[in-house]
Design a protein around this motif. Structure first.
Motif, short mmCIF file in Angstrom:
data_model
loop_
_atom_site.label_atom_id
_atom_site.label_comp_id
_atom_site.label_asym_id
_atom_site.label_seq_id
_atom_site.Cartn_x
_atom_site.Cartn_y
_atom_site.Cartn_z
N LEU A 365 0.81 -1.21 0.00
CA LEU A 365 0.00 0.00 0.00
C LEU A 365 0.85 1.26 0.00
O LEU A 365 0.62 2.18 -0.80
CB LEU A 365 -0.94 0.00 1.21
N TRP A 369 0.96 3.89 -3.13
CA TRP A 369 0.58 5.30 -2.97
C TRP A 369 1.73 6.23 -3.37
O TRP A 369 1.53 7.20 -4.09
CB TRP A 369 0.19 5.57 -1.53
N VAL A 382 -9.56 0.45 -0.37
CA VAL A 382 -8.58 0.49 -1.45
C VAL A 382 -8.69 -0.79 -2.27
O VAL A 382 -8.79 -1.89 -1.70
CB VAL A 382 -7.14 0.62 -0.88
N PHE A 385 -7.22 -4.68 -1.67
CA PHE A 385 -7.04 -4.85 -0.23
C PHE A 385 -8.37 -5.33 0.36
O PHE A 385 -9.16 -4.55 0.88
CB PHE A 385 -6.56 -3.55 0.43
N SER A 393 -6.64 8.18 5.81
CA SER A 393 -6.25 7.87 4.43
C SER A 393 -6.46 9.08 3.55
O SER A 393 -7.07 10.08 3.96
CB SER A 393 -7.10 6.69 3.92
#
Length: 496
Positions: A365, A369, A382, A385, A393
């Motif tokens: 993650l 990102w 997300v 996930f 977030s």
């Protein structure tokens, strides 16, 4: 799958107000097998870690609290930090959350096990806990930033970060220096100035400061709130409306409401002019970016400090730290006995997320990102996930009170898990399509904000990530956000 053994139905990482809100919502849904893992030695998050002098909320207490659990006994309009800590303890006790909490549990990573359809959550002591659902509630301001000035490890005096404050520390007779002029420093600096022999404030970026309309809440009013909760709800509605006007019209709709933004800046400048006598200091304290690029703050005492002969404002660049003080880029040296770091937090490098999280197909993650775009559907889930909710977030922070964000996400949890129960499902994952559409909508809505339509070039704002995108705030009005979180299309997720 529902019969497969896991250690816990839900693991929540973080025992601050976000994690407790999630815990309350899961218990409302009838889920009791919850583990709340907290790295600190007690609950409360920010309000446990921070206890520096002058600590208080910068949002009126009637708004900075759960709407479903009002506290009629706040001592002031802007309650001191210790009262927020006690409020957190009250909530944990009332909603039976303490028995789910484990303190000193430092989560290092979490991995999705596709074969077993569960999360494996590893803590620093080597323990691995499996959970059907993983929720991160590690906060936005949880990873302190410590500057790496050359020589800082050679400093002979005390170095204090505001998140590790030694209670009762005495500045009497000491030459103190504070690095940073954010919201924390604005609260702290007047307190240090009361007793320090000398205080030097090192400012890299000035902050917009507006008057703080604060006062003790009289006992009769507290009793009124206790007897007639509707009265406190009315006070909350008024305060929320004021914050909404500041946030929506001054920040999110800057392009359409530029005069309102200019008026807020004028208010801050007038406030400073009435409190700071020296013209050169006023110029140095005046931001050269638009109001709202950085989170503004409230204070009636910060500016006045700079009238004291023992307080000095320093805007030169710090070159290095030596055993007895700080050396500036122009060669000057400032002698220091105690160095206070009000240097804030690292959001985008180590906080999103606060530990390694690896989802389906090996997607990391944090890496995803940082190498691409920061994104999360409705600021909470997300793609790739499964069974994962991230409360702190991108695009999740709504309004100016964190509790708006928390309660919106609680509504999202209720709708999502209600739908799963209706379908008899135990697994969810947001679709790529829904995530992309939400990201596009958020990006379009932010185009009119002060972050893109205004001048934020000199703000050094934590609202901006390393890609130059302002991806922290959800660009909607509070009521819109709460409605969307409670009514998102259930088809935006896949269930099994």
């Amino acid at each position: 799958m529902s019969q497969r053994r896991v250690d816990h139905e839900v693991v929540i990482v973080g025992a601050g107000f976000g994690g407790m809100g999630a815990g309350i919502e899961f218990k409302r849904l009838g889920v009791d097998d919850i583990a709340i893992l907290e790295r600190e030695d007690d609950l409360g998050g920010t309000w446990h870690v921070n206890h520096y002098p002058g600590l208080a909320v910068d949002i009126a207490s009637v708004t900075y609290s759960y709407s479903f659990e009002p506290n009629p006994y706040w001592s002031r309009l802007f309650a001191p930090g210790a009262e927020l800590k006690r409020y957190a303890e009250h909530v944990a006790d009332k909603y039976d959350l303490r028995r789910h909490m484990e303190f000193g549990a430092v989560v290092e990573r979490a991995d999705w096990d596709e074969a077993k359809e569960c999360w494996a959550v590893r803590t620093a002591d080597g323990t691995v806990r499996t959970a059907r659902y993983l929720v991160t509630a590690t906060g936005f301001l949880s990873q302190p930033h410590t500057p790496d000035f050359p020589g800082i490890d050679t400093f002979a005096g005390d170095i204090i970060h505001t998140t590790a404050w030694p209670d009762g520390y005495d500045f009497g007779g000491k030459r103190a220096a504070v690095i940073g002029t954010g919201a924390t420093a604005v609260q702290l600096i007047p307190e240090i100035a009361r007793t320090a022999r000398e205080l030097t404030v090192f400012q890299r970026t000035p902050i917009w400061v507006v008057p703080k309309i604060d006062f003790p809440i009289p006992r009769p009013v507290q009793h009124l709130f206790a007897r007639i909760p509707l009265a406190q709800k009315a006070a909350r509605a008024v305060n929320t409306s004021l914050l909404e006007a500041l946030m929506v019209f001054g920040v999110l709709h800057y392009r359409q409401a530029k005069p309102g933004n200019r008026l807020a800046a004028l208010l801050a400048k007038t406030h400073m002019r009435l409190q700071v006598r020296d013209e050169a200091i006023r110029r140095a304290l005046t931001p050269h970016y638009d109001f709202g690029c950085k989170r503004p703050t409230f204070s009636n005492t910060y500016f006045r400090v700079f009238n004291q002969p023992t307080v000095h404002l320093e805007t030169a660049t710090i070159d290095s730290v030596v055993p007895g003080g700080i050396v500036l880029a122009d060669g000057r040296r400032v002698d220091v006995d105690t160095l206070v770091l009000a240097t804030g937090f690292n959001l985008w490098d180590v906080n999103f997320p606060a530990f390694t999280i690896v989802g389906r197909d090996g997607r990391d993650l944090g890496k995803w990102w940082r190498e691409g775009r920061f994104q999360a559907y409705e600021g909470i889930s997300v793609p790739k996930f499964p069974n994962f909710l991230t409360l702190n977030s991108p695009y999740s922070y709504s309004g100016l009170s964190y509790f708006t964000t928390i309660e919106g996400q609680m509504k999202h949890i209720a709708r999502l898990f209600g739908e799963m129960r209706r379908r008899g499902a135990t697994r969810f994952e947001v679709t790529e399509r829904a995530n992309a559409e939400f990201l596009d909508r958020a990006t379009r809505n932010l185009a009119s904000s002060v972050f893109y339509a205004g001048d934020c070039s000199t703000s050094r704002s934590y609202y901006f990530n390393q890609h130059g995108e302002a991806t922290l705030l959800r660009p909607n009005a509070t009521l819109t956000t709460l409605y969307e979180q409670a009514n998102f299309p259930v088809s935006d997720y896949v269930y099994s």
